[in-house]
Design an enzyme around this catalytic site. Structure first.
Site, PDB file in Angstrom:
ATOM      1  N   HIS A  25      -1.291 -10.012  -3.231  1.00  0.00           N
ATOM      2  CA  HIS A  25      -2.177  -9.094  -3.957  1.00  0.00           C
ATOM      3  C   HIS A  25      -3.022  -9.842  -4.991  1.00  0.00           C
ATOM      4  CE1 HIS A  25      -3.564  -5.427  -5.869  1.00  0.00           C
ATOM      5  NE2 HIS A  25      -2.819  -4.673  -5.074  1.00  0.00           N
ATOM      6  N   SER A  26      -3.580 -10.983  -4.611  1.00  0.00           N
ATOM      7  CA  SER A  26      -4.452 -11.706  -5.537  1.00  0.00           C
ATOM      8  C   SER A  26      -5.794 -11.003  -5.690  1.00  0.00           C
ATOM      9  CB  SER A  26      -4.689 -13.134  -5.046  1.00  0.00           C
ATOM     10  OG  SER A  26      -3.539 -13.928  -5.221  1.00  0.00           O
ATOM     11  N   TYR A  27      -6.298 -11.040  -6.916  1.00  0.00           N
ATOM     12  CA  TYR A  27      -7.655 -10.594  -7.230  1.00  0.00           C
ATOM     13  C   TYR A  27      -8.513 -11.853  -7.362  1.00  0.00           C
ATOM     14  CZ  TYR A  27      -5.844  -5.993  -8.803  1.00  0.00           C
ATOM     15  OH  TYR A  27      -5.256  -4.763  -8.905  1.00  0.00           O
ATOM     16  N   GLU A  32      -6.244  -7.765   0.483  1.00  0.00           N
ATOM     17  CA  GLU A  32      -4.846  -7.565   0.857  1.00  0.00           C
ATOM     18  C   GLU A  32      -4.719  -7.357   2.372  1.00  0.00           C
ATOM     19  OE1 GLU A  32      -3.298  -4.324  -1.768  1.00  0.00           O
ATOM     20  OE2 GLU A  32      -5.351  -4.476  -2.564  1.00  0.00           O
ATOM     21  N   HIS A  58       3.200   0.394  -2.895  1.00  0.00           N
ATOM     22  CA  HIS A  58       3.756  -0.955  -3.006  1.00  0.00           C
ATOM     23  C   HIS A  58       5.277  -0.933  -3.210  1.00  0.00           C
ATOM     24  CE1 HIS A  58      -0.230  -2.426  -2.851  1.00  0.00           C
ATOM     25  NE2 HIS A  58      -0.544  -2.339  -4.127  1.00  0.00           N
ATOM     26  N   ASP A  85     -11.809   0.872  -2.622  1.00  0.00           N
ATOM     27  CA  ASP A  85     -10.369   0.654  -2.543  1.00  0.00           C
ATOM     28  C   ASP A  85      -9.933   1.206  -1.192  1.00  0.00           C
ATOM     29  OD1 ASP A  85      -7.740   0.063  -3.020  1.00  0.00           O
ATOM     30  OD2 ASP A  85      -7.440   1.577  -4.582  1.00  0.00           O
ATOM     31  N   GLN A  89      -7.006  -4.331   3.007  1.00  0.00           N
ATOM     32  CA  GLN A  89      -7.388  -3.450   1.911  1.00  0.00           C
ATOM     33  C   GLN A  89      -8.277  -4.245   0.968  1.00  0.00           C
ATOM     34  OE1 GLN A  89      -6.326  -0.245   1.811  1.00  0.00           O
ATOM     35  NE2 GLN A  89      -6.955   0.450  -0.214  1.00  0.00           N
ATOM     36  N   ASN A 102       0.827  -1.203   0.000  1.00  0.00           N
ATOM     37  CA  ASN A 102       0.000   0.000   0.000  1.00  0.00           C
ATOM     38  C   ASN A 102       0.868   1.263   0.000  1.00  0.00           C
ATOM     39  OD1 ASN A 102      -2.406   1.753   0.403  1.00  0.00           O
ATOM     40  ND2 ASN A 102      -3.394  -0.177   0.917  1.00  0.00           N
ATOM     41  N   ARG A 103       0.331   2.355   0.533  1.00  0.00           N
ATOM     42  CA  ARG A 103       0.919   3.673   0.331  1.00  0.00           C
ATOM     43  C   ARG A 103       1.662   4.195   1.563  1.00  0.00           C
ATOM     44  NH1 ARG A 103      -3.704   2.857  -2.331  1.00  0.00           N
ATOM     45  NH2 ARG A 103      -3.924   3.657  -4.460  1.00  0.00           N
TER      46      ARG A 103
END
Length: 317
Positions: A155-157, A283, A86, A225, A258, A60-61
């Site tokens: 980070h799987s979708y 996440e 990331h 998000d 997340q 993340n940020r």
């Protein structure tokens, strides 16, 4: 290189590039529940929105692309407006070493150097994948020679329809009533609200799409998000996602998750033709920019102190 393991319930395929989950198949239905590519060579920064990757040192940020640790300010590369996202790629597209492999487990590691991506300390990251009945267990181990940030995730979708239609018909249950609002740059602020009655309210099982109709002014480009807040290090359920045939429950000892409904990924030629809302990125991680906020658990690993985090994915028919 691609590595495949399986048991009676699950087939898992992982690439050594980013220790990336490329396939996660329910054997009973034959459904591959993760977005990705057929060609391993497509897992690159220019093509992949972090499909299945291991994100470290920091998921993340980090706000304004800087943080202070032990009285020293560290400056990172901005790659998401003014912020660092990331770790500017970090481990996501780097080659991991395969340490060991059995029929049902894989172990990878990677060494990050002092100053790499702007972070202090030499850090060794170990990632272990284990299939246990109808569960995938991920174990992350970190060991550094200096105090540094250690905020790692996968980070799987996920798409329980096999990636052939969007996920707004999926039902979601999130096991907290707290979410962090984003600032104007899409980063979690330190303002946390109760989700009750808002677009973010998944405290009971409900479909994704109708919640967006509530039109909360903090929705990210028409979707979610956002960081759902737990702020404890207990092992706990974070989120359950369901469709007509499958249910996925994600649990972790990490203090937040997340949730991103892929509302801005656009059109991508993957294992099928993907479009916005074709996945839910889940996440587990520390609070975004938590290193710079007060009263938030800090994603700090102390020198010479091995830290272990786990994420589990329970897949049920």
């Amino acid at each position: 290189m691609l590595h495949r393991i399986e048991n009676e319930k699950i087939i898992l395929e992982v690439s050594s590039i980013g220790a990336t989950i490329t396939k996660f198949i329910d054997k009973k239905t034959g459904t591959d529940i993760v977005l990705g590519f057929d060609d391993e060579a497509d897992y690159t920064p220019s093509k992949s929105p972090y499909f299945g990757t291991t994100v470290a040192r920091n998921a993340n940020r980090i706000g304004e692309s800087k943080f202070e640790l032990n009285g020293v300010t560290y400056n990172l590369v901005p790659n998401n407006g003014p912020n660092n996202l990331h770790s500017n790629g970090g481990t996501c597209f780097k080659e991991f070493n395969l340490v060991s492999k059995t029929n049902t487990s894989l172990e990878f590691d990677i060494n990050m150097l002092d100053g790499e991506d702007g972070f202090p300390g030499n850090l060794k990251l170990t990632v272990i994948y284990e299939l246990i009945d109808n569960k995938l267990k991920l174990t992350y181990k970190g060991l550094a020679d200096k105090d540094t940030i250690f905020n790692v995730t996968n980070h799987s979708y996920f798409n329980l329809n096999g990636g052939i239609s969007d996920v707004r018909d999926h039902e979601v249950l999130i096991y907290t009533d707290k979410v962090a609002l984003n600032d104007s740059n899409g980063m979690a602020s330190d303002k946390v609200i109760n989700v009750n009655g808002t677009s973010f309210d998944f405290t009971t099982l409900r479909k994704v799409g109708p919640n967006f109709d509530l039109k909360h002014d903090n929705l990210a480009s028409g979707g979610i998000d956002h960081n759902y807040v737990f702020e404890n290090m207990d092992f706990k359920k974070l989120i359950t996602v369901k469709n007509n045939s499958l249910s996925l429950t994600v649990s972790s000892d990490l203090p937040g998750v997340q949730v991103y409904t892929a509302c801005t990924i656009g059109d991508i030629k993957g294992k099928s033709d993907y479009h916005s809302y074709y996945g839910i990125a889940i996440e587990p991680q520390f609070y975004p920019n938590g290193i710079n906020y007060s009263g938030i658990l800090k994603p700090i690993i102390k020198a010479d102190n091995c830290v272990i985090h786990t994420i589990e994915y329970l897949l049920e028919d």
